[in-house]
Design an enzyme around this catalytic site. Structure first.
Site, PDB file in Angstrom:
ATOM      1  N   HIS A  52     143.344  72.086 -20.623  1.00  0.00           N
ATOM      2  CA  HIS A  52     143.658  72.387 -22.027  1.00  0.00           C
ATOM      3  C   HIS A  52     142.639  73.352 -22.600  1.00  0.00           C
ATOM      4  CE1 HIS A  52     141.150  68.720 -21.877  1.00  0.00           C
ATOM      5  NE2 HIS A  52     140.599  69.155 -22.993  1.00  0.00           N
ATOM      6  N   ASN A  87     136.745  72.834 -21.383  1.00  0.00           N
ATOM      7  CA  ASN A  87     135.772  71.975 -20.724  1.00  0.00           C
ATOM      8  C   ASN A  87     136.289  71.602 -19.342  1.00  0.00           C
ATOM      9  OD1 ASN A  87     134.092  71.893 -23.032  1.00  0.00           O
ATOM     10  ND2 ASN A  87     135.364  70.288 -23.938  1.00  0.00           N
ATOM     11  N   ASP A 142     144.371  68.859 -32.523  1.00  0.00           N
ATOM     12  CA  ASP A 142     143.461  67.866 -31.950  1.00  0.00           C
ATOM     13  C   ASP A 142     143.349  66.675 -32.909  1.00  0.00           C
ATOM     14  OD1 ASP A 142     140.960  68.111 -29.649  1.00  0.00           O
ATOM     15  OD2 ASP A 142     140.837  66.532 -31.174  1.00  0.00           O
TER      16      ASP A 142
HETATM   17  P1  AMP Z   1     138.083  67.427 -23.727  1.00  0.00           P
HETATM   18  O1  AMP Z   1     136.946  66.546 -24.179  1.00  0.00           O
HETATM   19  O2  AMP Z   1     137.717  68.876 -23.594  1.00  0.00           O
HETATM   20  O3  AMP Z   1     138.757  66.869 -22.502  1.00  0.00           O
HETATM   21  O4  AMP Z   1     139.125  67.419 -24.917  1.00  0.00           O
HETATM   22  C1  AMP Z   1     140.058  66.419 -25.122  1.00  0.00           C
HETATM   23  C2  AMP Z   1     140.480  66.513 -26.559  1.00  0.00           C
HETATM   24  O5  AMP Z   1     141.679  65.789 -26.727  1.00  0.00           O
HETATM   25  C3  AMP Z   1     139.472  65.942 -27.558  1.00  0.00           C
HETATM   26  O6  AMP Z   1     139.079  66.953 -28.470  1.00  0.00           O
HETATM   27  C4  AMP Z   1     140.255  64.825 -28.244  1.00  0.00           C
HETATM   28  O7  AMP Z   1     139.955  64.711 -29.618  1.00  0.00           O
HETATM   29  C5  AMP Z   1     141.682  65.244 -28.002  1.00  0.00           C
HETATM   30  N1  AMP Z   1     142.641  64.164 -28.007  1.00  0.00           N
HETATM   31  C6  AMP Z   1     142.560  62.966 -27.366  1.00  0.00           C
HETATM   32  N2  AMP Z   1     143.649  62.226 -27.581  1.00  0.00           N
HETATM   33  C7  AMP Z   1     144.469  62.979 -28.379  1.00  0.00           C
HETATM   34  C8  AMP Z   1     145.757  62.769 -28.965  1.00  0.00           C
HETATM   35  N3  AMP Z   1     146.446  61.628 -28.772  1.00  0.00           N
HETATM   36  N4  AMP Z   1     146.268  63.749 -29.742  1.00  0.00           N
HETATM   37  C9  AMP Z   1     145.585  64.899 -29.938  1.00  0.00           C
HETATM   38  N5  AMP Z   1     144.377  65.155 -29.410  1.00  0.00           N
HETATM   39  C10 AMP Z   1     143.821  64.212 -28.647  1.00  0.00           C
END
Ligand code: AMP
Ligand code: ZN
Length: 114
Positions: free
Chosen positions: A100, A87, A30
């Site tokens: 995810h 989530n 992440d």
């Molecule tokens: P959610 O809020 O459950 O949809 O989680 C999305 C997650 O994706 C968050 O924890 C972000 O920090 C992560 N995220 C967003 N963009 C990226 C990226 N480019 N690379 C890795 N993680 C990401």
């Protein structure tokens, strides 16, 4: 899916810190870690969220959990334990609409979640 951040990561169009991949899933760190170890496991097929799962496409979930167990062992967090988070939708505070699983470890978690 054309305009999906995680589909672009799978395609290599957006860089990521890859941990593992196979024909069904992709695992990467992440970008904003909330624990000493925080990685995401995503199916390679675009599934929007848990609501979009059905008997036809849910095999990727079991597969993801098997890989989570393997990766957790390889990263040294299996014995101490960890949390798997999915989530879903607005109230679940999902920000990326591609299914995810967050895996958080390396510290004691709190409960209830915020
Ligand atoms: P959610 O809020 O459950 O949809 O989680 C999305 C997650 O994706 C968050 O924890 C972000 O920090 C992560 N995220 C967003 N963009 C990226 C990226 N480019 N690379 C890795 N993680 C990401
Ligand atoms: Zn996608």
């Amino acid at each position: 899916m054309n305009d999906c951040l995680f589909c672009k990561i799978i395609a290599g169009e957006i860089p990521s810190k890859k941990i593992y991949e196979d024909e069904k899933c992709y695992a990467f760190y992440d970008i904003s870690p909330q624990a000493p170890v925080h990685f995401l496991v995503i199916p390679k097929t675009h599934i929007k969220d848990a609501n979009a799962l059905s008997a036809e496409n849910a095999d990727v979930v079991a597969h993801a959990y098997v890989k989570i167990a393997e990766i957790a062992k390889s990263l040294g967090i299996a014995e101490g334990g960890y949390r798997i988070v999915n989530n879903c939708g607005k109230n679940g505070q999902q920000t990326v609409p591609h299914l995810h699983f967050h895996v958080l470890g390396g510290r004691m978690m709190t409960w209830p979640p915020g």
